[in-house]
Scaffold this motif. Structure first.
Motif, PDB file in Angstrom:
ATOM      1  N   ALA A 142     -56.301 -32.749 -37.763  1.00 42.40           N
ATOM      2  CA  ALA A 142     -54.934 -32.617 -38.272  1.00 42.40           C
ATOM      3  C   ALA A 142     -54.623 -31.180 -38.665  1.00 42.40           C
ATOM      4  O   ALA A 142     -53.485 -30.720 -38.531  1.00 42.40           O
ATOM      5  CB  ALA A 142     -54.732 -33.540 -39.473  1.00 42.40           C
ATOM      6  N   ILE A 143     -55.640 -30.455 -39.119  1.00 45.81           N
ATOM      7  CA  ILE A 143     -55.437 -29.075 -39.555  1.00 45.81           C
ATOM      8  C   ILE A 143     -55.361 -28.122 -38.369  1.00 45.81           C
ATOM      9  O   ILE A 143     -55.155 -26.937 -38.514  1.00 45.81           O
ATOM     10  CB  ILE A 143     -56.566 -28.665 -40.533  1.00 45.81           C
ATOM     11  CG1 ILE A 143     -56.483 -29.529 -41.794  1.00 45.81           C
ATOM     12  CG2 ILE A 143     -56.492 -27.211 -40.914  1.00 45.81           C
ATOM     13  CD1 ILE A 143     -57.669 -29.380 -42.731  1.00 45.81           C
TER      14      ILE A 143
ATOM     15  N   VAL B 151     -53.176 -32.894 -46.470  1.00 48.05           N
ATOM     16  CA  VAL B 151     -53.575 -31.502 -46.709  1.00 48.05           C
ATOM     17  C   VAL B 151     -52.618 -30.542 -46.017  1.00 48.05           C
ATOM     18  O   VAL B 151     -52.168 -29.549 -46.610  1.00 48.05           O
ATOM     19  CB  VAL B 151     -55.029 -31.267 -46.230  1.00 48.05           C
ATOM     20  CG1 VAL B 151     -55.340 -29.769 -46.194  1.00 48.05           C
ATOM     21  CG2 VAL B 151     -56.012 -31.983 -47.145  1.00 48.05           C
ATOM     22  N   THR B 152     -52.273 -30.828 -44.759  1.00 47.11           N
ATOM     23  CA  THR B 152     -51.363 -29.924 -44.044  1.00 47.11           C
ATOM     24  C   THR B 152     -49.976 -29.929 -44.688  1.00 47.11           C
ATOM     25  O   THR B 152     -49.311 -28.886 -44.753  1.00 47.11           O
ATOM     26  CB  THR B 152     -51.246 -30.314 -42.560  1.00 47.11           C
ATOM     27  OG1 THR B 152     -50.770 -31.665 -42.441  1.00 47.11           O
ATOM     28  CG2 THR B 152     -52.588 -30.206 -41.868  1.00 47.11           C
ATOM     29  N   TYR B 153     -49.531 -31.096 -45.168  1.00 47.99           N
ATOM     30  CA  TYR B 153     -48.228 -31.164 -45.851  1.00 47.99           C
ATOM     31  C   TYR B 153     -48.212 -30.260 -47.075  1.00 47.99           C
ATOM     32  O   TYR B 153     -47.274 -29.472 -47.262  1.00 47.99           O
ATOM     33  CB  TYR B 153     -47.928 -32.607 -46.260  1.00 47.99           C
ATOM     34  CG  TYR B 153     -46.726 -32.744 -47.179  1.00 47.99           C
ATOM     35  CD1 TYR B 153     -45.438 -32.822 -46.653  1.00 47.99           C
ATOM     36  CD2 TYR B 153     -46.888 -32.771 -48.569  1.00 47.99           C
ATOM     37  CE1 TYR B 153     -44.341 -32.937 -47.500  1.00 47.99           C
ATOM     38  CE2 TYR B 153     -45.790 -32.880 -49.412  1.00 47.99           C
ATOM     39  CZ  TYR B 153     -44.518 -32.968 -48.874  1.00 47.99           C
ATOM     40  OH  TYR B 153     -43.432 -33.064 -49.722  1.00 47.99           O
TER      41      TYR B 153
ATOM     42  N   ALA C 103     -44.891 -28.526 -41.005  1.00 40.86           N
ATOM     43  CA  ALA C 103     -43.440 -28.391 -40.893  1.00 40.86           C
ATOM     44  C   ALA C 103     -42.710 -29.174 -41.972  1.00 40.86           C
ATOM     45  O   ALA C 103     -41.780 -28.668 -42.607  1.00 40.86           O
ATOM     46  CB  ALA C 103     -42.977 -28.838 -39.510  1.00 40.86           C
ATOM     47  N   THR C 104     -43.138 -30.422 -42.204  1.00 42.56           N
ATOM     48  CA  THR C 104     -42.470 -31.230 -43.222  1.00 42.56           C
ATOM     49  C   THR C 104     -42.692 -30.654 -44.616  1.00 42.56           C
ATOM     50  O   THR C 104     -41.815 -30.750 -45.474  1.00 42.56           O
ATOM     51  CB  THR C 104     -42.967 -32.688 -43.183  1.00 42.56           C
ATOM     52  OG1 THR C 104     -44.409 -32.703 -43.214  1.00 42.56           O
ATOM     53  CG2 THR C 104     -42.499 -33.383 -41.918  1.00 42.56           C
TER      54      THR C 104
ATOM     55  N   THR D 180     -41.146 -39.822 -48.924  1.00 44.72           N
ATOM     56  CA  THR D 180     -40.649 -40.018 -47.558  1.00 44.72           C
ATOM     57  C   THR D 180     -41.710 -39.634 -46.549  1.00 44.72           C
ATOM     58  O   THR D 180     -41.962 -40.359 -45.575  1.00 44.72           O
ATOM     59  CB  THR D 180     -39.388 -39.171 -47.326  1.00 44.72           C
ATOM     60  OG1 THR D 180     -38.385 -39.541 -48.272  1.00 44.72           O
ATOM     61  CG2 THR D 180     -38.853 -39.355 -45.910  1.00 44.72           C
ATOM     62  N   PHE D 181     -42.341 -38.490 -46.788  1.00 45.04           N
ATOM     63  CA  PHE D 181     -43.421 -38.040 -45.904  1.00 45.04           C
ATOM     64  C   PHE D 181     -44.524 -39.084 -45.834  1.00 45.04           C
ATOM     65  O   PHE D 181     -44.977 -39.460 -44.744  1.00 45.04           O
ATOM     66  CB  PHE D 181     -43.983 -36.712 -46.416  1.00 45.04           C
ATOM     67  CG  PHE D 181     -45.335 -36.379 -45.867  1.00 45.04           C
ATOM     68  CD1 PHE D 181     -45.470 -35.814 -44.602  1.00 45.04           C
ATOM     69  CD2 PHE D 181     -46.485 -36.647 -46.601  1.00 45.04           C
ATOM     70  CE1 PHE D 181     -46.721 -35.525 -44.082  1.00 45.04           C
ATOM     71  CE2 PHE D 181     -47.740 -36.356 -46.091  1.00 45.04           C
ATOM     72  CZ  PHE D 181     -47.854 -35.794 -44.828  1.00 45.04           C
TER      73      PHE D 181
END
Length: 211
Positions: free
Chosen positions: A27-28, A70-72, A128-129, A138-139
């Motif tokens: 994901a990263i 983590v990316t969020y 991006a989010t 929401t995410f």
């Protein structure tokens, strides 16, 4: 060494930890081990009885949501400050950020829901989010649901098709790639049509003012 051989060696050495550590790396945007192959091979190992189905699926799901979360938060915490500091150098203005937010409000949640299935998208949608500050609830609703779909689909391929999992995986990945390309082309055409309409309207307004 082929990617599948890497995945096999990692499972032989670390078992379920491959899912808890490897899927967040995917994901990263460090896709070693590659997510789709890892999940399908997980299902195959469950089919063979090497792994237990429920712990494997739960570990895979946990790894997927850890990586996406983590990316969020990376995007949420560092995205806006970096945009404010370096945006002008990259010819990015606040209006671009606002337009991105508006575009997300129209179709973004659907994209987030199916982003795990779209090649090259799941590695960036979390950032991006976070950058555009989508509310975490929401995410989480759409991203975590999408992660469940992804995990069950690809582990299911390995578990249901057994020894034929490689062939089915190739077919599914190719199909998803074609779908993604098609959607990307349709989006590009839509953007061009709207841009063209905007330009024509602007020219018509200019002519009316000149008269």
């Amino acid at each position: 060494m082929k990617l599948l051989e890497i995945v096999e060696q990692l499972f032989a050495q670390y078992g379920y930890l491959v899912l808890l550590i490897g899927l967040p790396l995917d994901a990263i945007a460090l896709p070693i081990p590659p997510g789709n192959t890892t999940l399908t091979y997980t299902g195959y190992l469950a089919y063979k009885g090497v792994l237990h189905w429920l712990p494997a699926v739960l570990s895979a799901y946990a790894g997927a949501i850890i990586g996406m979360t983590v990316t969020y938060w990376i995007g949420y915490k560092f995205g806006q400050p970096l945009f404010d500091r370096y945006g002008e150098r990259l010819l990015l203005k606040p209006v671009h950020m606002e337009r991105t937010k508006q575009a997300y409000q129209k179709h973004g949640n659907k994209l987030l829901l199916f982003s795990f299935l779209m090649p090259g998208v799941r590695q960036f949608i979390g950032y991006a989010t976070g950058i555009i500050r989508v509310p975490f609830r929401t995410f989480a609703l759409y991203a975590y649901t999408g992660a469940a779909i992804w995990v069950f689909l690809f582990t299911g391929i390995g578990f249901l098709f057994g020894e034929q999992w490689k062939h089915v995986l190739i077919w599914v990945e190719q199909s998803l790639l074609y779908i993604t390309i098609g959607l990307g082309a349709a989006l590009a055409i839509l953007v061009y049509v709207k841009w063209r309409k905007y330009v024509l309207q602007k020219k018509a307004t200019a002519r009316a003012i000149d008269r």
